[in-house]
Scaffold this motif. Structure first.
Motif, PDB file in Angstrom:
ATOM      1  N   PHE A 105      46.975  15.085  60.422  1.00 50.03           N
ATOM      2  CA  PHE A 105      46.471  16.172  60.515  1.00 50.03           C
ATOM      3  C   PHE A 105      47.718  17.411  60.712  1.00 50.03           C
ATOM      4  O   PHE A 105      48.498  16.761  61.518  1.00 50.03           O
ATOM      5  N   PHE A 106      47.749  18.119  60.214  1.00 47.67           N
ATOM      6  CA  PHE A 106      48.416  19.184  60.124  1.00 47.67           C
ATOM      7  C   PHE A 106      47.862  20.196  59.762  1.00 47.67           C
ATOM      8  O   PHE A 106      47.237  20.788  58.377  1.00 47.67           O
ATOM      9  N   LEU A 107      48.219  21.243  60.766  1.00 42.29           N
ATOM     10  CA  LEU A 107      47.081  22.677  60.760  1.00 42.29           C
ATOM     11  C   LEU A 107      48.080  24.182  60.214  1.00 42.29           C
ATOM     12  O   LEU A 107      49.170  23.572  60.951  1.00 42.29           O
ATOM     13  N   PHE A 108      47.418  25.005  59.596  1.00 42.10           N
ATOM     14  CA  PHE A 108      47.703  25.772  59.317  1.00 42.10           C
ATOM     15  C   PHE A 108      47.330  27.044  58.929  1.00 42.10           C
ATOM     16  O   PHE A 108      46.150  26.953  58.855  1.00 42.10           O
ATOM     17  N   ASP A 109      47.768  28.339  59.105  1.00 44.67           N
ATOM     18  CA  ASP A 109      46.575  29.104  59.085  1.00 44.67           C
ATOM     19  C   ASP A 109      47.413  30.662  57.454  1.00 44.67           C
ATOM     20  O   ASP A 109      46.217  30.946  58.065  1.00 44.67           O
ATOM     21  N   LYS A 110      46.872  29.777  57.426  1.00 46.26           N
ATOM     22  CA  LYS A 110      47.193  29.777  55.267  1.00 46.26           C
ATOM     23  C   LYS A 110      47.538  29.029  55.197  1.00 46.26           C
ATOM     24  O   LYS A 110      48.008  27.433  54.975  1.00 46.26           O
ATOM     25  N   PRO A 111      47.272  28.903  53.371  1.00 49.14           N
ATOM     26  CA  PRO A 111      47.454  27.736  52.246  1.00 49.14           C
ATOM     27  C   PRO A 111      48.681  27.282  52.392  1.00 49.14           C
ATOM     28  O   PRO A 111      49.546  27.947  52.374  1.00 49.14           O
ATOM     29  N   MET A 112      49.095  26.061  52.298  1.00 51.60           N
ATOM     30  CA  MET A 112      50.364  25.543  52.501  1.00 51.60           C
ATOM     31  C   MET A 112      50.713  25.708  50.784  1.00 51.60           C
ATOM     32  O   MET A 112      50.064  24.941  49.699  1.00 51.60           O
ATOM     33  N   THR A 113      51.920  26.070  50.408  1.00 52.80           N
ATOM     34  CA  THR A 113      52.119  25.899  48.268  1.00 52.80           C
ATOM     35  C   THR A 113      52.931  24.605  48.828  1.00 52.80           C
ATOM     36  O   THR A 113      53.362  24.913  47.539  1.00 52.80           O
ATOM     37  N   MET A 114      54.197  23.977  49.325  1.00 57.40           N
ATOM     38  CA  MET A 114      54.974  22.788  48.984  1.00 57.40           C
ATOM     39  C   MET A 114      53.807  21.394  48.210  1.00 57.40           C
ATOM     40  O   MET A 114      52.893  21.955  48.104  1.00 57.40           O
ATOM     41  N   PRO A 115      54.552  21.128  47.382  1.00 61.06           N
ATOM     42  CA  PRO A 115      53.456  20.321  46.210  1.00 61.06           C
ATOM     43  C   PRO A 115      53.292  19.054  47.133  1.00 61.06           C
ATOM     44  O   PRO A 115      51.740  19.259  46.690  1.00 61.06           O
ATOM     45  N   GLU A 116      53.522  18.637  48.250  1.00 61.86           N
ATOM     46  CA  GLU A 116      52.592  17.403  49.494  1.00 61.86           C
ATOM     47  C   GLU A 116      51.285  17.973  49.260  1.00 61.86           C
ATOM     48  O   GLU A 116      49.871  17.829  49.335  1.00 61.86           O
ATOM     49  N   TYR A 117      51.354  19.322  49.926  1.00 62.67           N
ATOM     50  CA  TYR A 117      49.934  20.251  50.401  1.00 62.67           C
ATOM     51  C   TYR A 117      49.004  20.855  48.820  1.00 62.67           C
ATOM     52  O   TYR A 117      48.184  20.841  49.029  1.00 62.67           O
ATOM     53  N   ALA A 118      49.631  21.557  47.917  1.00 63.27           N
ATOM     54  CA  ALA A 118      49.020  22.613  46.699  1.00 63.27           C
ATOM     55  C   ALA A 118      48.174  21.489  45.743  1.00 63.27           C
ATOM     56  O   ALA A 118      47.608  21.692  45.430  1.00 63.27           O
ATOM     57  N   SER A 119      48.726  19.569  45.830  1.00 62.15           N
ATOM     58  CA  SER A 119      48.193  18.703  45.573  1.00 62.15           C
ATOM     59  C   SER A 119      47.078  18.065  46.294  1.00 62.15           C
ATOM     60  O   SER A 119      46.511  16.803  45.753  1.00 62.15           O
ATOM     61  N   ALA A 120      46.701  18.801  47.464  1.00 58.65           N
ATOM     62  CA  ALA A 120      46.067  17.872  47.912  1.00 58.65           C
ATOM     63  C   ALA A 120      44.514  17.789  46.841  1.00 58.65           C
ATOM     64  O   ALA A 120      44.410  18.672  46.690  1.00 58.65           O
ATOM     65  N   THR A 121      43.562  16.738  47.894  1.00 51.61           N
ATOM     66  CA  THR A 121      42.266  16.839  47.595  1.00 51.61           C
ATOM     67  C   THR A 121      41.506  17.530  48.514  1.00 51.61           C
ATOM     68  O   THR A 121      41.698  17.567  49.460  1.00 51.61           O
ATOM     69  N   GLN A 122      40.470  18.671  47.689  1.00 46.22           N
ATOM     70  CA  GLN A 122      39.871  18.954  48.583  1.00 46.22           C
ATOM     71  C   GLN A 122      38.243  18.138  49.528  1.00 46.22           C
ATOM     72  O   GLN A 122      38.172  17.388  48.399  1.00 46.22           O
ATOM     73  N   LEU A 123      38.485  18.787  50.296  1.00 44.38           N
ATOM     74  CA  LEU A 123      37.283  17.718  51.134  1.00 44.38           C
ATOM     75  C   LEU A 123      36.374  17.320  51.835  1.00 44.38           C
ATOM     76  O   LEU A 123      35.349  17.469  51.904  1.00 44.38           O
ATOM     77  N   GLY A 124      36.136  19.416  52.240  1.00 46.12           N
ATOM     78  CA  GLY A 124      35.067  19.695  51.637  1.00 46.12           C
ATOM     79  C   GLY A 124      34.164  21.017  50.866  1.00 46.12           C
ATOM     80  O   GLY A 124      34.965  20.716  50.046  1.00 46.12           O
ATOM     81  N   PRO A 125      32.984  20.989  51.425  1.00 43.65           N
ATOM     82  CA  PRO A 125      32.535  22.743  50.357  1.00 43.65           C
ATOM     83  C   PRO A 125      33.367  23.431  49.997  1.00 43.65           C
ATOM     84  O   PRO A 125      33.621  23.915  48.546  1.00 43.65           O
ATOM     85  N   THR A 126      34.674  24.265  50.492  1.00 43.46           N
ATOM     86  CA  THR A 126      35.269  24.767  50.734  1.00 43.46           C
ATOM     87  C   THR A 126      36.434  24.455  50.192  1.00 43.46           C
ATOM     88  O   THR A 126      37.218  23.834  50.769  1.00 43.46           O
ATOM     89  N   SER A 127      36.766  25.239  48.640  1.00 40.10           N
ATOM     90  CA  SER A 127      38.436  24.865  48.393  1.00 40.10           C
ATOM     91  C   SER A 127      39.312  26.504  48.592  1.00 40.10           C
ATOM     92  O   SER A 127      39.000  27.352  49.018  1.00 40.10           O
ATOM     93  N   VAL A 128      40.287  26.204  48.515  1.00 40.04           N
ATOM     94  CA  VAL A 128      41.484  27.736  48.931  1.00 40.04           C
ATOM     95  C   VAL A 128      41.435  28.354  48.017  1.00 40.04           C
ATOM     96  O   VAL A 128      41.213  29.518  48.814  1.00 40.04           O
ATOM     97  N   ASP A 129      40.985  28.120  47.150  1.00 46.57           N
ATOM     98  CA  ASP A 129      40.811  28.862  45.922  1.00 46.57           C
ATOM     99  C   ASP A 129      39.351  30.285  46.188  1.00 46.57           C
ATOM    100  O   ASP A 129      39.097  31.018  46.468  1.00 46.57           O
ATOM    101  N   ASP A 130      37.570  29.614  47.269  1.00 44.29           N
ATOM    102  CA  ASP A 130      36.759  30.205  47.131  1.00 44.29           C
ATOM    103  C   ASP A 130      37.253  31.374  48.463  1.00 44.29           C
ATOM    104  O   ASP A 130      36.470  32.145  48.183  1.00 44.29           O
ATOM    105  N   VAL A 131      37.730  31.343  48.992  1.00 42.95           N
ATOM    106  CA  VAL A 131      38.392  31.769  50.268  1.00 42.95           C
ATOM    107  C   VAL A 131      39.966  32.653  50.061  1.00 42.95           C
ATOM    108  O   VAL A 131      39.977  33.914  50.586  1.00 42.95           O
TER     109      VAL A 131
END
Length: 190
Positions: free
Chosen positions: A157-183
């Protein structure tokens, strides 16, 4: 009387000195330990440790404290599986290894027979081997749902304090109830 006291003191010193000499360890391990220490002493004398005027390590630790030492701070956990695919969780605070505890895990028990390290039960009243350091848990950013994941054996796992926009992260699948767009930018504002 003074002469007798002096003779007694000299004799005591000789007995003590001979006694200490007789107690020295002449084993091969002792000789090698002494050789390593002499070598280390010589290296330190010839190449003393330098002094730093500034510590980048201390700066990084202080920045970590500044980043994560705030209540309500969100973390963005991106998980990569063996196929190279990414998924993510948005969590309140940092993910915590399951082997971390708020209470001591052991105590030193002293008796007339010596000291022994004794295991103590955890918060849930049971004993643990402490082998769950590859399992992490945390709580979803919007629902508070408990989430747990493991790392190792083809998963990291890779931990960040902000959403990542690099292609591999930007296309990541939401695994939990909250999406990046929700917050939105909640975790990005500091």
């Amino acid at each position: 009387m003074k002469t007798i006291t002096r003779i007694g003191a000299v004799c005591a010193a000789l007995v003590l000195g001979l006694g200490l000499t007789a107690c020295e360890d002449d084993s091969s391990q002792s000789k090698e330990t002494k050789a390593k220490q002499k070598s280390y002493d010589q290296l330190v004398a010839n190449q003393p440790a330098g002094r730093m005027e500034y510590s980048p390590t201390r700066e990084a630790i202080n920045q970590w404290v500044k980043t994560w030492g705030k209540r309500g701070k969100l973390s963005y956990v991106y998980i990569q599986n063996a196929k190279g695919e990414y998924g993510y969780f948005v969590m309140k605070g940092l993910p915590v290894p399951r082997c971390k505890m708020l209470t001591p895990t052991e105590k030193v028990d002293s008796s007339t027979n010596g000291k022994a390290v004794v295991a103590l039960p955890g918060m849930d009243g049971v004993y643990s081997s402490g082998s769950t350091c590859d399992a992490y848990y945390g709580f979803d950013a919007t629902t508070g749902a408990y989430m747990e994941f493991t790392v190792g054996t083809n998963q990291s796992f890779f931990l960040f304090d902000k959403p990542m926009t690099m292609p591999e992260y930007a296309s990541a699948t939401q695994l939990g109830p909250t999406s990046v767009d929700d917050v939105g930018d909640v975790g990005a504002k500091d």
